[in-house]
Design an enzyme around this catalytic site. Structure first.
Site, PDB file in Angstrom:
ATOM      1  N   HIS A  34       0.602  -1.079   0.048  1.00  0.00           N
ATOM      2  CA  HIS A  34      -0.092  -0.143  -0.082  1.00  0.00           C
ATOM      3  C   HIS A  34       1.023   1.282  -0.006  1.00  0.00           C
ATOM      4  O   HIS A  34       0.677   2.244  -0.584  1.00  0.00           O
ATOM      5  CB  HIS A  34      -0.859   0.182   1.214  1.00  0.00           C
ATOM      6  CG  HIS A  34      -1.887  -1.065   1.620  1.00  0.00           C
ATOM      7  ND1 HIS A  34      -1.701  -2.017   2.151  1.00  0.00           N
ATOM      8  CD2 HIS A  34      -3.041  -1.508   0.744  1.00  0.00           C
ATOM      9  CE1 HIS A  34      -2.761  -2.953   2.442  1.00  0.00           C
ATOM     10  NE2 HIS A  34      -3.352  -2.462   1.324  1.00  0.00           N
ATOM     11  N   VAL A 174       4.923  -5.388  -4.429  1.00  0.00           N
ATOM     12  CA  VAL A 174       5.964  -5.260  -3.549  1.00  0.00           C
ATOM     13  C   VAL A 174       6.194  -6.705  -2.709  1.00  0.00           C
ATOM     14  O   VAL A 174       5.163  -7.237  -2.447  1.00  0.00           O
ATOM     15  CB  VAL A 174       5.938  -3.981  -2.442  1.00  0.00           C
ATOM     16  CG1 VAL A 174       6.838  -4.070  -1.119  1.00  0.00           C
ATOM     17  CG2 VAL A 174       5.845  -2.763  -3.182  1.00  0.00           C
ATOM     18  N   ARG A 185      -3.218 -10.272   4.449  1.00  0.00           N
ATOM     19  CA  ARG A 185      -3.582 -11.937   4.702  1.00  0.00           C
ATOM     20  C   ARG A 185      -2.339 -12.619   5.064  1.00  0.00           C
ATOM     21  O   ARG A 185      -2.347 -13.697   5.831  1.00  0.00           O
ATOM     22  CB  ARG A 185      -4.231 -12.400   3.576  1.00  0.00           C
ATOM     23  CG  ARG A 185      -5.614 -12.000   3.364  1.00  0.00           C
ATOM     24  CD  ARG A 185      -6.513 -12.785   2.435  1.00  0.00           C
ATOM     25  NE  ARG A 185      -7.711 -12.547   2.632  1.00  0.00           N
ATOM     26  CZ  ARG A 185      -8.523 -11.867   1.352  1.00  0.00           C
ATOM     27  NH1 ARG A 185      -7.652 -11.130   0.405  1.00  0.00           N
ATOM     28  NH2 ARG A 185      -9.702 -11.486   1.445  1.00  0.00           N
TER      29      ARG A 185
END
Ligand code: AMP
Length: 283
Positions: A34, A174, A185
């Site tokens: 993110h 990434v 997860r």
């Protein structure tokens, strides 16, 4: 950083926002994947908006909606540190008020791979929520990860078909030091499972090496990856070679190939992919 919990508040916060506006949709539990999207948005955009919404509609019955990692306070801190201007974090009732009845469905891309396992309704839910986010934020650019390759294709197709003015940017996956793709997860994995999970990127690399070494038969190339997984006791839900634009199954390798895998390791259902390039033979 402003925080908006409602559509009206988000719109109000964006009145007069400096262009270009960049949107990074997330389900939170932020990690380096993110962050790479947020960094890219911060570099390219005058205004950066991050959405944080664990979209219940895209989880099937029996999937991990209830267990999905949530850390609203930590995510808010990380977004602020990443230079996000507006965090849009609605409740489910704000996104799906009573009477909500519309679905966006991207035929052809919704059915294979993840659609075949999770149900094609998964990508309908993804397309619908992203359409809403694009309408609420009205960004010039929206950022997505190659980690979810099929999702990125669904959204690109939807944005083109429905004339959303946003440019869709797909950013590289990434990975951890051993190649495991960053994922919210991964938090489900214990130490032993975490170690075994490295077989997933290893399997992708094995398929890519096979194709790079001249293998043209998709089943033979896939076998190299299956071998890597089975050595670590992992039986994938799928390990597939597909056209990187249409997701059609590959009959014979003749150009770039999307190699996509989904596998359960312990409680975690993990997905990953790469685009493999065949060697170009000189004649
Ligand atoms: P999620 O919160 O899992 O829905 O992910 C939000 C966005 O981050 C999606 O566009 C994902 O594809 C992207 N993303 C998730 N993991 C990674 C990763 N390891 N590398 C790059 N992008 C990622």
């Amino acid at each position: 950083m402003r925080v908006a919990r409602t559509v009206a508040a988000a719109r109000e916060a964006l009145v007069g926002a400096a262009a270009p506006v960049g949107l990074v949709p997330t389900m939170g539990a932020l990690h380096e994947g993110h962050m790479s999207l947020l960094r890219r948005a911060r570099e390219e955009c005058a205004t950066v908006v991050m959405s944080l919404f664990v979209n219940p509609a895209q989880f099937g019955a029996g999937e991990d909606l209830a267990a999905y990692p949530r850390d609203g306070a930590g995510d808010e801190r990380a977004a602020r540190e990443a230079g996000v201007d507006l965090l849009f974090a609605p409740e489910a009732g704000e996104m799906y008020p009573p009477g909500f009845a519309t679905t966006v469905s991207v035929a052809g891309l919704r059915e294979p791979l993840e659609g075949a396992v999770r149900g094609a309704g998964h990508f309908d839910a993804v397309a619908t929520v992203v359409a809403k986010l694009l309408n609420v934020v009205a960004p010039q650019v929206a950022y997505f990860g190659q980690k979810d390759a099929q999702q990125a294709l669904v959204i690109e197709r939807m944005a083109a078909d429905l004339d959303f003015p946003a440019r869709i940017e797909v950013c590289p996956t990434v990975r951890e030091h051993d190649g495991l793709a960053r994922s919210s997860r991964n938090a489900y994995l214990d130490a032993a499972e975490r170690e075994r999970a490295a077989a997933i990127p290893a399997a992708l690399r094995a398929v890519a090496a096979s194709i790079g070494g001249g293998e043209r038969d998709p089943a033979a190339a896939a076998a190299a990856g299956l071998e890597e997984l089975r050595r670590r006791g992992i039986e994938p839900e799928y390990l597939a070679l597909a056209d990187p634009r249409t997701l059609a199954p590959v009959e014979r390798v003749s150009g770039p190939v999307l190699v996509a895998v989904a596998a359960r390791v312990g409680r975690a259902r993990l997905i990953d992919n790469l685009v493999a390039q065949p060697t170009t033979r000189r004649t």
